[in-house]
Structure formats: C-alpha cells, structure tokens
Design an enzyme around this catalytic site. Structure first.
Site, PDB file in Angstrom:
ATOM      1  CG  ASP A 134      -2.214  10.068   6.384  1.00  0.00           C
ATOM      2  OD1 ASP A 134      -1.391   9.658   7.231  1.00  0.00           O
ATOM      3  OD2 ASP A 134      -2.134   9.774   5.193  1.00  0.00           O
TER       4      ASP A 134
ATOM      5  CG  HIS B  51      -2.486   7.771  -1.973  1.00  0.00           C
ATOM      6  ND1 HIS B  51      -3.413   6.768  -1.708  1.00  0.00           N
ATOM      7  CD2 HIS B  51      -1.415   7.444  -1.199  1.00  0.00           C
ATOM      8  CE1 HIS B  51      -2.921   5.920  -0.844  1.00  0.00           C
ATOM      9  NE2 HIS B  51      -1.711   6.293  -0.515  1.00  0.00           N
TER      10      HIS B  51
ATOM     11  CG  ASN C 139      -3.972   5.875  -5.676  1.00  0.00           C
ATOM     12  OD1 ASN C 139      -3.022   6.303  -5.021  1.00  0.00           O
ATOM     13  ND2 ASN C 139      -5.206   5.856  -5.207  1.00  0.00           N
TER      14      ASN C 139
ATOM     15  CD  GLU D   7      -6.873   7.720  -2.101  1.00  0.00           C
ATOM     16  OE1 GLU D   7      -5.982   7.564  -2.955  1.00  0.00           O
ATOM     17  OE2 GLU D   7      -7.117   6.862  -1.235  1.00  0.00           O
TER      18      GLU D   7
HETATM   19  C1  F6R Z   1       0.672   7.212   5.250  1.00  0.00           C
HETATM   20  C2  F6R Z   1       0.277   7.867   4.020  1.00  0.00           C
HETATM   21  C3  F6R Z   1       0.163   7.134   2.723  1.00  0.00           C
HETATM   22  C4  F6R Z   1       1.293   6.124   2.509  1.00  0.00           C
HETATM   23  C5  F6R Z   1       1.122   5.418   1.155  1.00  0.00           C
HETATM   24  C6  F6R Z   1       2.157   4.337   0.950  1.00  0.00           C
HETATM   25  O1  F6R Z   1       0.698   8.112   6.332  1.00  0.00           O
HETATM   26  O2  F6R Z   1       0.011   9.029   4.063  1.00  0.00           O
HETATM   27  O3  F6R Z   1       0.167   8.072   1.671  1.00  0.00           O
HETATM   28  O4  F6R Z   1       2.521   6.782   2.554  1.00  0.00           O
HETATM   29  O5  F6R Z   1      -0.158   4.847   1.076  1.00  0.00           O
HETATM   30  O6  F6R Z   1       1.954   3.330   1.890  1.00  0.00           O
HETATM   31  P1  F6R Z   1       2.958   2.113   2.049  1.00  0.00           P
HETATM   32  O7  F6R Z   1       4.239   2.668   2.551  1.00  0.00           O
HETATM   33  O8  F6R Z   1       2.290   1.212   3.063  1.00  0.00           O
HETATM   34  O9  F6R Z   1       3.095   1.488   0.702  1.00  0.00           O
END
Ligand code: F6R
Length: 247
Positions: A67, A138, A136, A143
């Site tokens: 992403d 995701h 959450n 989401e």
């Molecule tokens: C990042 C991504 C997100 C993160 C998730 C956890 O490329 O796709 O899904 O993996 O938000 O983020 P952290 O590791 O910062 O808790």
C-alpha cells in the site's frame, strides 16, 4: 497455520527475518510482498545485516508493496516508498527498478489500480506476502467493511487508522485520509503469508483474526482460509489467545 510464539519484539523480528531469509536462500528470484509500519522495522534490520555480511543476496529479488498513502510522493518522508528505501532497499543489493510501491500521486486512480494489479500478475504472483495487522484487524489498508474488496483499490482510511497514523505528522490536516492498497484477493493469491504482530494493542485483533468468524469486519480473518500462513507474534500480542486457552 503455524504460530511461532516469541518473547518480545526482538525475537519476533529475528524469527520473521529467518522465515523470509529462508525463502530468499531457497528461491533467489523470489517475489516478495512487503509491508511497512512499526512491526517489520526490526525484521528489515536483520535482513539488511544478513545481506551485508554475505548471507543473503537480493540481486534477483523483486518486490511489490501492499500500500501507499494517496497524495504523498515517494520523496515525502512519511510515504511508504520512502519507508521501504530507508529501511530496506537502500541497504541491500536489490535492483530498485524491480521494487514496486503504488504511486501515491497517480491522478487517475482507477488506472493506477488496474496497472498495479497488472504488475503483480506480470511478476508471476507473490511468493511470500508479509503482513502486519491493524488494531481493528486490517491487513494492507483493507479496513473493516461489509465486503472484502478484491483487488488494488483506493480506500478511505478508518478514523482509528488516521488517529494511529497522526503521530507521524505535524498536524491532523497533514495526515492522509486515503490510501492505495492491494485487495484481499491480491493478498490471498500469495503462495505464502507471513503475518507479524507485536504488542498488547494487537491482542484482540489477532485473536479475532485467527480464531473468530471469517468476516470483512475483521479483514485479517480471511487468512484462516489460506493454506500456508506463518504467524510470528510476541507474548503480548498472543495474550488474548493464551487467556482463552487456544495456544
Ligand atoms: C503497512 C500496512 C498496515 C500495517 C498495520 C500495522 O504497509 O499495510 O496494514 O501493517 O497497520 O502497522 P504497525 O506495524 O505500525 O502496527
């Protein structure tokens, strides 16, 4: 599904790097699906170290990231392209021309999404997709929603995600409200999934993802249907699963 319980962030980082490093050794031209965020930073540190000391060779590796924030250029120090360059690509012998991150500045979003899907297909699919998990549930920026979005799309970030990201920006106005993300089908088509999770803030989401009902309200729950998932998590992230006696 294999679940590796690690005691802390450092152990998660080393174990996850070992899993990805093993693929790089056994398939030197592998296609890696990569993620950003706080969780994989330590893992990337190990991969860089092992490349520098000659144990890993990235010269034939190609990659595709999950992403990117919509509206940020790759030079912006909060963009995911910048994150990948500074945490991994600048420090290993990967050919940057073979690394792909969605273009946050693409004007025609539909075209950009279609092109990104085409890139993934042209690479022959992803050998191993690295995933973090949001509090959450995701994955990528898929989401909680009423449907599983299949392929690369533009997403309105959930309020909780915007709040979680705010710490990296000077003001709330600067925090991106949209992102490009691979869809659930793109993720599920990866041959192998490596999910990393650390910290108590992920414990509930991890429990729901691995043991709850499969629902787009917890996007990571779809991983229960993938045949080759490795989860590397620390004890804090596993705490709800342990409390329920499931591990
Ligand atoms: C990042 C991504 C997100 C993160 C998730 C956890 O490329 O796709 O899904 O993996 O938000 O983020 P952290 O590791 O910062 O808790």
């Amino acid at each position: 599904m294999i679940i590796y319980a690690a005691k802390d962030y450092e152990e998660v980082s080393k174990k996850a790097a070992t899993v990805m490093g093993a693929l790089i050794v056994s398939k030197p031209n592998a296609v890696l699906g990569l993620a950003t965020g706080s969780t994989p930073v330590g893992m990337y540190r190990y991969l860089v170290e092992w490349c520098k000391n000659g144990d890993l060779d990235f010269s034939q590796i190609s990659s595709v990231n999950l992403d990117e924030y919509r509206g940020l250029s790759g030079d912006n120090d909060q963009s995911y392209r910048y994150f990948m360059n500074t945490n991994l690509f600048d420090h290993v012998n990967i050919d940057k021309a073979k690394t792909n991150v969605p273009n946050g500045l693409a004007e025609d979003a539909d075209q950009a999404c279609a092109e990104y899907n085409a890139i993934i297909r042209s690479m022959g699919g992803v050998d191993m997709q690295l995933l973090g998990i949001g509090g959450n549930g995701h994955i990528g920026f898929n989401e909680p929603s009423d449907v599983f979005e299949k392929e690369t799309h533009v997403v309105d970030l959930a309020e909780s995600t915007i709040q979680a990201n705010a710490r990296f920006f000077e003001s709330m106005d600067d925090v991106p409200k949209q992102a490009f993300t691979m869809g659930i089908k793109n993720i599920m088509e990866a041959k192998k999934i490596l999910l990393v999770a650390t910290g108590a803030a992920k414990a509930d989401a991890l429990y729901k993802a691995l043991y709850g009902p499969i629902t787009p309200q917890v996007p990571a729950s779809i991983l229960q249907l993938h045949s080759d998932v490795v989860v590397v998590a620390d004890e804090e992230a596993l705490s709800v699963i342990r409390e329920k006696g499931l591990l």
